[in-house]
Design a protein around this motif. Structure first.
Motif, PDB file in Angstrom:
ATOM      1  N   ALA A  95     -15.125  -1.012   6.074  1.00  0.00           N
ATOM      2  CA  ALA A  95     -15.168   0.439   5.897  1.00  0.00           C
ATOM      3  C   ALA A  95     -13.756   1.009   5.731  1.00  0.00           C
ATOM      4  O   ALA A  95     -13.546   1.934   4.930  1.00  0.00           O
ATOM      5  CB  ALA A  95     -15.872   1.098   7.077  1.00  0.00           C
ATOM      6  N   ASP A  96     -12.774   0.488   6.478  1.00  0.00           N
ATOM      7  CA  ASP A  96     -11.390   0.951   6.329  1.00  0.00           C
ATOM      8  C   ASP A  96     -10.919   0.758   4.890  1.00  0.00           C
ATOM      9  O   ASP A  96     -10.348   1.663   4.282  1.00  0.00           O
ATOM     10  CB  ASP A  96     -10.442   0.176   7.251  1.00  0.00           C
ATOM     11  CG  ASP A  96     -10.693   0.410   8.728  1.00  0.00           C
ATOM     12  OD1 ASP A  96     -11.111   1.524   9.099  1.00  0.00           O
ATOM     13  OD2 ASP A  96     -10.456  -0.533   9.506  1.00  0.00           O
ATOM     14  N   LEU A  97     -11.150  -0.442   4.358  1.00  0.00           N
ATOM     15  CA  LEU A  97     -10.723  -0.765   2.997  1.00  0.00           C
ATOM     16  C   LEU A  97     -11.395   0.158   1.983  1.00  0.00           C
ATOM     17  O   LEU A  97     -10.732   0.744   1.120  1.00  0.00           O
ATOM     18  CB  LEU A  97     -11.037  -2.232   2.683  1.00  0.00           C
ATOM     19  CG  LEU A  97     -10.675  -2.687   1.285  1.00  0.00           C
ATOM     20  CD1 LEU A  97      -9.254  -3.216   1.265  1.00  0.00           C
ATOM     21  CD2 LEU A  97     -11.626  -3.750   0.809  1.00  0.00           C
ATOM     22  N   THR A  98     -12.699   0.318   2.113  1.00  0.00           N
ATOM     23  CA  THR A  98     -13.449   1.144   1.163  1.00  0.00           C
ATOM     24  C   THR A  98     -13.051   2.614   1.258  1.00  0.00           C
ATOM     25  O   THR A  98     -12.831   3.266   0.228  1.00  0.00           O
ATOM     26  CB  THR A  98     -14.966   0.984   1.398  1.00  0.00           C
ATOM     27  OG1 THR A  98     -15.297  -0.401   1.248  1.00  0.00           O
ATOM     28  CG2 THR A  98     -15.773   1.807   0.411  1.00  0.00           C
ATOM     29  N   MET A  99     -12.954   3.124   2.487  1.00  0.00           N
ATOM     30  CA  MET A  99     -12.589   4.540   2.652  1.00  0.00           C
ATOM     31  C   MET A  99     -11.194   4.819   2.103  1.00  0.00           C
ATOM     32  O   MET A  99     -10.972   5.850   1.474  1.00  0.00           O
ATOM     33  CB  MET A  99     -12.674   4.954   4.126  1.00  0.00           C
ATOM     34  CG  MET A  99     -14.093   5.011   4.665  1.00  0.00           C
ATOM     35  SD  MET A  99     -15.127   6.227   3.826  1.00  0.00           S
ATOM     36  CE  MET A  99     -14.369   7.739   4.365  1.00  0.00           C
ATOM     37  N   PHE A 100     -10.261   3.891   2.332  1.00  0.00           N
ATOM     38  CA  PHE A 100      -8.915   4.122   1.808  1.00  0.00           C
ATOM     39  C   PHE A 100      -8.911   4.074   0.287  1.00  0.00           C
ATOM     40  O   PHE A 100      -8.199   4.853  -0.351  1.00  0.00           O
ATOM     41  CB  PHE A 100      -7.906   3.142   2.403  1.00  0.00           C
ATOM     42  CG  PHE A 100      -6.498   3.605   2.246  1.00  0.00           C
ATOM     43  CD1 PHE A 100      -5.964   4.543   3.108  1.00  0.00           C
ATOM     44  CD2 PHE A 100      -5.710   3.133   1.211  1.00  0.00           C
ATOM     45  CE1 PHE A 100      -4.666   5.004   2.953  1.00  0.00           C
ATOM     46  CE2 PHE A 100      -4.406   3.587   1.043  1.00  0.00           C
ATOM     47  CZ  PHE A 100      -3.883   4.520   1.924  1.00  0.00           C
ATOM     48  N   SER A 101      -9.700   3.192  -0.313  1.00  0.00           N
ATOM     49  CA  SER A 101      -9.826   3.178  -1.777  1.00  0.00           C
ATOM     50  C   SER A 101     -10.356   4.517  -2.270  1.00  0.00           C
ATOM     51  O   SER A 101      -9.871   5.061  -3.269  1.00  0.00           O
ATOM     52  CB  SER A 101     -10.757   2.058  -2.234  1.00  0.00           C
ATOM     53  OG  SER A 101     -10.187   0.795  -2.039  1.00  0.00           O
ATOM     54  N   MET A 102     -11.349   5.058  -1.560  1.00  0.00           N
ATOM     55  CA  MET A 102     -11.932   6.341  -1.955  1.00  0.00           C
ATOM     56  C   MET A 102     -10.927   7.476  -1.811  1.00  0.00           C
ATOM     57  O   MET A 102     -10.795   8.310  -2.708  1.00  0.00           O
ATOM     58  CB  MET A 102     -13.181   6.616  -1.126  1.00  0.00           C
ATOM     59  CG  MET A 102     -14.321   5.651  -1.441  1.00  0.00           C
ATOM     60  SD  MET A 102     -15.713   5.797  -0.309  1.00  0.00           S
ATOM     61  CE  MET A 102     -16.323   7.409  -0.744  1.00  0.00           C
ATOM     62  N   ALA A 104     -10.596  -4.264  -4.439  1.00  0.00           N
ATOM     63  CA  ALA A 104     -11.989  -3.868  -4.637  1.00  0.00           C
ATOM     64  C   ALA A 104     -12.904  -4.935  -5.229  1.00  0.00           C
ATOM     65  O   ALA A 104     -14.117  -4.792  -5.162  1.00  0.00           O
ATOM     66  CB  ALA A 104     -12.027  -2.623  -5.535  1.00  0.00           C
ATOM     67  N   ASP A 105     -12.357  -5.986  -5.802  1.00  0.00           N
ATOM     68  CA  ASP A 105     -13.172  -6.969  -6.515  1.00  0.00           C
ATOM     69  C   ASP A 105     -13.038  -8.343  -5.849  1.00  0.00           C
ATOM     70  O   ASP A 105     -12.042  -9.047  -6.028  1.00  0.00           O
ATOM     71  CB  ASP A 105     -12.708  -7.019  -7.974  1.00  0.00           C
ATOM     72  CG  ASP A 105     -13.524  -7.935  -8.859  1.00  0.00           C
ATOM     73  OD1 ASP A 105     -14.140  -8.893  -8.356  1.00  0.00           O
ATOM     74  OD2 ASP A 105     -13.514  -7.703 -10.087  1.00  0.00           O
ATOM     75  N   ALA A 106     -14.061  -8.715  -5.078  1.00  0.00           N
ATOM     76  CA  ALA A 106     -14.014  -9.966  -4.319  1.00  0.00           C
ATOM     77  C   ALA A 106     -13.887 -11.180  -5.234  1.00  0.00           C
ATOM     78  O   ALA A 106     -13.171 -12.136  -4.900  1.00  0.00           O
ATOM     79  CB  ALA A 106     -15.257 -10.093  -3.443  1.00  0.00           C
TER      80      ALA A 106
END
Length: 163
Positions: A25-32, A42-44
């Motif tokens: 969630a930290d990674l995704t929220m910071f990307s947002m 963002a791309d595994a």
């Protein structure tokens, strides 16, 4: 921990936060928030083909986590006036989802101001991972109240609150 004021600091003091595990969630929220959707974050599948073998957390998220951990330490709760800048921030080790990091804050210098109400602290931030490796480090100066400055500020607040 209670607030420290300029006179309470000495070069060489070290303050340490508790740990915090970096989540998906930290990674995704910071990307947002940042708009940074670089494939390394963002791309595994893309990241699996890099030398790291997995997605990396944004370097600037590490900086944000450091400043947040200052609040958790509590030494600047009532004394901080303003952060004056960041210098020579270095990304030493990648941060990945699942890493547990903590802040080690070292006081580098204490410089009283001319007014006697505040002064400047030189600080070094070290964000360490669960293996004790420095993931990021950099310097940041901050303007901090003296005990006298805090007393004067309290008096002004009391006077302003009176009808």
């Amino acid at each position: 921990m209670s607030s420290y004021y300029l006179e309470d600091f000495k070069p060489g003091q070290i303050f340490t936060s508790s740990g915090r595990t970096i989540t998906e969630a930290d990674l995704t929220m910071f990307s947002m928030i940042s708009g940074d959707w670089n494939p390394i974050h963002a791309d595994a599948e893309f990241a699996r083909g890099t030398r790291y073998g997995q997605r990396l957390v944004h370097g600037t998220l590490g900086i944000a986590i450091c400043t947040g951990m200052l609040h958790q330490i509590g030494i600047f709760e009532k004394s901080v006036i303003a952060m004056l800048g960041l210098r020579e921030w270095n990304f030493k080790q990648p941060i990945v989802v699942g890493d547990t990091v903590h802040l080690e804050l070292e006081i580098l210098s204490v410089e009283p101001g001319k007014s006697g109400r505040s002064g400047k602290l030189g600080r070094r931030f070290r964000l360490l991972n669960q293996r004790g490796e420095v993931a990021q480090e950099g310097d940041s100066d901050v303007l901090v109240l003296t005990h006298e400055g805090a007393r004067q500020q309290q008096e002004q607040s009391s006077q302003a609150a009176q009808p």
